[in-house]
Design a protein around this motif. Sequence first.
Motif, short mmCIF file in Angstrom:
data_model
loop_
_atom_site.label_atom_id
_atom_site.label_comp_id
_atom_site.label_asym_id
_atom_site.label_seq_id
_atom_site.Cartn_x
_atom_site.Cartn_y
_atom_site.Cartn_z
N THR A 2 -2.07 -38.01 6.67
CA THR A 2 -1.60 -37.05 6.34
C THR A 2 -1.35 -35.99 8.01
N ARG A 3 -0.43 -35.42 8.46
CA ARG A 3 -0.20 -34.97 9.58
C ARG A 3 -1.60 -34.12 9.45
N VAL A 4 -2.32 -34.44 10.77
CA VAL A 4 -3.43 -33.14 11.67
C VAL A 4 -3.04 -32.48 12.49
N SER A 5 -3.50 -31.11 12.50
CA SER A 5 -2.67 -30.06 13.32
C SER A 5 -3.63 -30.28 14.20
N PRO A 6 -2.54 -30.24 15.60
CA PRO A 6 -3.80 -30.52 17.31
C PRO A 6 -4.67 -29.59 17.29
N ILE A 7 -3.91 -28.18 16.45
CA ILE A 7 -4.96 -26.57 16.99
C ILE A 7 -5.89 -26.67 15.79
N SER A 8 -5.74 -26.84 14.80
CA SER A 8 -7.54 -27.20 14.29
C SER A 8 -7.88 -28.03 14.44
N ALA A 9 -7.61 -29.28 14.53
CA ALA A 9 -8.11 -30.38 14.96
C ALA A 9 -9.07 -30.18 16.21
N GLY A 10 -8.57 -29.47 17.77
CA GLY A 10 -8.81 -28.61 19.36
C GLY A 10 -9.78 -28.36 18.86
N LEU A 11 -9.43 -27.25 18.18
CA LEU A 11 -10.71 -25.95 17.85
C LEU A 11 -12.38 -26.69 16.87
N ALA A 12 -12.10 -27.35 15.82
CA ALA A 12 -12.66 -27.57 15.25
C ALA A 12 -13.98 -28.85 16.44
N GLU A 13 -13.08 -28.81 17.59
CA GLU A 13 -14.08 -30.08 18.22
C GLU A 13 -13.80 -31.55 17.19
N SER A 44 -6.41 -39.27 27.92
CA SER A 44 -5.62 -37.45 28.49
C SER A 44 -6.73 -37.21 29.67
N ASP A 45 -6.72 -36.29 29.98
CA ASP A 45 -7.33 -36.08 31.42
C ASP A 45 -7.03 -34.25 31.69
N THR A 46 -7.65 -33.82 31.21
CA THR A 46 -7.50 -32.22 30.58
C THR A 46 -8.10 -31.50 31.85
N ALA A 47 -8.66 -31.94 33.03
CA ALA A 47 -8.89 -31.42 33.99
C ALA A 47 -9.78 -29.98 33.85
N ASP A 48 -8.87 -29.22 34.81
CA ASP A 48 -10.04 -27.71 34.97
C ASP A 48 -8.84 -26.94 34.51
N GLY A 49 -7.65 -27.63 33.63
CA GLY A 49 -7.34 -26.59 32.60
C GLY A 49 -8.33 -25.70 31.62
N PRO A 50 -8.97 -26.32 31.06
CA PRO A 50 -10.09 -25.30 29.77
C PRO A 50 -10.49 -24.23 30.85
N ALA A 107 -6.07 -31.90 22.05
CA ALA A 107 -5.71 -32.58 21.73
C ALA A 107 -4.40 -31.90 21.19
N LEU A 108 -3.46 -31.18 22.46
CA LEU A 108 -2.65 -30.98 22.34
C LEU A 108 -1.82 -32.30 23.40
N GLN A 109 -2.77 -32.56 24.35
CA GLN A 109 -2.17 -33.78 24.92
C GLN A 109 -2.09 -35.06 24.13
N VAL A 110 -2.60 -35.16 23.14
CA VAL A 110 -2.58 -36.19 22.70
C VAL A 110 -1.27 -36.05 21.07
N ALA A 111 -1.57 -34.95 21.05
CA ALA A 111 -0.06 -35.26 20.22
C ALA A 111 1.05 -34.66 20.15
N ASN A 112 1.41 -34.73 21.60
CA ASN A 112 2.63 -33.99 22.45
C ASN A 112 2.89 -35.38 22.92
N LYS A 113 1.45 -36.54 23.18
CA LYS A 113 1.75 -38.18 24.20
C LYS A 113 2.18 -37.53 25.81
N ALA A 114 1.48 -37.08 25.80
CA ALA A 114 1.83 -35.93 27.50
C ALA A 114 0.97 -36.65 28.70
N LYS A 115 1.46 -37.25 29.30
CA LYS A 115 0.69 -38.54 30.38
C LYS A 115 1.18 -37.87 31.74
N GLU A 116 0.60 -38.57 32.62
CA GLU A 116 1.16 -38.05 34.47
C GLU A 116 2.94 -38.54 34.87
#
Length: 124
Positions: A2-13, A44-50, A107-116
Amino acid sequence: MTRVSPISAGLAERCPNCGQGRVFRGYLKFKPNCQACGQDFLSSDTADGPAFFVGFIVLIIFAPFGFIIPMANIGLALKLFLMFVLTVVTIIASLIMLPKAKSLMMALQVANKAKEAELDHGDD
Ligand SMILES: [Zn+2]
Protein backbone atom coordinates in the motif's frame (compact mmCIF):
# COMPACT_ATOMS: atom_id res chain seq x y z
CA MET A 1 2.31 -2.81 -1.03
CA THR A 2 0.00 0.00 0.00
CA ARG A 3 1.11 3.50 -0.79
CA VAL A 4 2.22 5.46 2.29
CA SER A 5 1.21 9.11 2.59
CA PRO A 6 4.42 11.17 2.77
CA ILE A 7 2.69 13.65 5.06
CA SER A 8 1.56 11.12 7.67
CA ALA A 9 4.84 9.18 7.43
CA GLY A 10 6.83 12.41 7.70
CA LEU A 11 4.92 13.72 10.71
CA ALA A 12 5.26 10.31 12.39
CA GLU A 13 9.03 10.37 11.65
CA ARG A 14 8.68 7.09 9.75
CA CYS A 15 10.08 5.89 6.42
CA PRO A 16 8.29 7.60 3.50
CA ASN A 17 8.55 4.41 1.42
CA CYS A 18 7.16 1.75 3.79
CA GLY A 19 5.89 3.79 6.77
CA GLN A 20 7.59 1.39 9.20
CA GLY A 21 11.22 2.22 9.92
CA ARG A 22 12.18 5.24 12.00
CA VAL A 23 14.10 7.93 10.10
CA PHE A 24 16.18 9.42 12.93
CA ARG A 25 18.99 7.85 14.92
CA GLY A 26 19.34 10.94 17.12
CA TYR A 27 17.42 14.18 17.53
CA LEU A 28 17.92 15.40 13.94
CA LYS A 29 20.40 12.90 12.44
CA PHE A 30 18.97 10.68 9.72
CA LYS A 31 19.72 6.96 9.71
CA PRO A 32 21.56 5.92 6.52
CA ASN A 33 18.60 3.85 5.34
CA CYS A 34 15.32 2.27 6.42
CA GLN A 35 15.71 -0.87 8.53
CA ALA A 36 12.44 -2.25 7.17
CA CYS A 37 12.72 -1.65 3.41
CA GLY A 38 16.22 -0.22 2.77
CA GLN A 39 15.06 3.20 1.52
CA ASP A 40 18.04 5.57 1.37
CA PHE A 41 17.51 8.50 3.77
CA LEU A 42 20.76 10.31 3.05
CA SER A 43 20.14 11.02 -0.64
CA SER A 44 17.64 13.77 0.16
CA ASP A 45 18.93 17.08 1.48
CA THR A 46 16.56 19.16 3.59
CA ALA A 47 19.24 21.81 4.26
CA ASP A 48 17.82 24.66 6.37
CA GLY A 49 14.26 24.31 5.06
CA PRO A 50 12.82 22.76 8.24
CA ALA A 51 14.37 25.46 10.44
CA PHE A 52 12.93 28.17 8.19
CA PHE A 53 9.41 26.74 8.22
CA VAL A 54 9.45 26.03 11.97
CA GLY A 55 10.78 29.51 12.68
CA PHE A 56 8.10 31.04 10.49
CA ILE A 57 5.25 29.02 12.06
CA VAL A 58 6.48 29.71 15.60
CA LEU A 59 6.77 33.42 14.75
CA ILE A 60 3.19 33.57 13.48
CA ILE A 61 1.85 31.77 16.55
CA PHE A 62 3.85 33.36 19.35
CA ALA A 63 5.08 36.78 18.16
CA PRO A 64 1.75 38.55 18.84
CA PHE A 65 2.12 37.68 22.53
CA GLY A 66 5.50 39.40 22.50
CA PHE A 67 3.64 42.64 21.71
CA ILE A 68 0.50 42.04 23.76
CA ILE A 69 2.22 41.17 27.05
CA PRO A 70 4.34 44.37 27.31
CA MET A 71 1.29 46.52 26.49
CA ALA A 72 -1.03 44.76 28.95
CA ASN A 73 -2.15 46.68 31.99
CA ILE A 74 -0.46 44.39 34.52
CA GLY A 75 2.44 44.69 36.93
CA LEU A 76 6.05 44.60 35.78
CA ALA A 77 6.80 41.38 37.66
CA LEU A 78 3.88 39.62 35.96
CA LYS A 79 4.96 40.98 32.56
CA LEU A 80 8.49 39.65 33.10
CA PHE A 81 7.14 36.30 34.23
CA LEU A 82 4.82 36.03 31.20
CA MET A 83 7.66 36.98 28.84
CA PHE A 84 9.81 34.28 30.43
CA VAL A 85 6.99 31.74 29.99
CA LEU A 86 6.53 32.88 26.38
CA THR A 87 10.23 32.38 25.70
CA VAL A 88 10.27 28.90 27.21
CA VAL A 89 7.09 27.84 25.37
CA THR A 90 8.48 29.20 22.08
CA ILE A 91 11.72 27.25 22.48
CA ILE A 92 9.91 24.03 23.45
CA ALA A 93 7.48 24.36 20.52
CA SER A 94 10.40 24.86 18.13
CA LEU A 95 12.27 21.85 19.48
CA ILE A 96 9.16 19.65 19.18
CA MET A 97 8.35 20.81 15.65
CA LEU A 98 11.86 20.69 14.17
CA PRO A 99 12.31 16.88 13.83
CA LYS A 100 8.78 16.52 12.47
CA ALA A 101 9.39 19.28 9.92
CA LYS A 102 12.71 17.72 8.86
CA SER A 103 11.17 14.26 8.55
CA LEU A 104 8.20 15.70 6.64
CA MET A 105 10.46 17.57 4.23
CA MET A 106 12.57 14.46 3.60
CA ALA A 107 9.42 12.37 3.06
CA LEU A 108 8.07 14.89 0.54
CA GLN A 109 11.42 14.92 -1.29
CA VAL A 110 11.45 11.11 -1.50
CA ALA A 111 7.79 10.92 -2.55
CA ASN A 112 8.24 13.56 -5.25
CA LYS A 113 11.64 12.21 -6.35
CA ALA A 114 13.15 15.65 -5.76
CA LYS A 115 16.77 16.13 -6.73
CA GLU A 116 19.24 18.91 -7.26
CA ALA A 117 18.64 21.18 -10.21
CA GLU A 118 20.73 20.45 -13.29
CA LEU A 119 21.65 22.53 -16.30
CA ASP A 120 19.99 21.36 -19.47
CA HIS A 121 22.69 20.82 -22.10
CA GLY A 122 20.20 19.94 -24.80
CA ASP A 123 21.09 20.51 -28.45
CA ASP A 124 18.03 22.64 -29.24
ZN1 LIG B 1 11.09 1.82 4.81
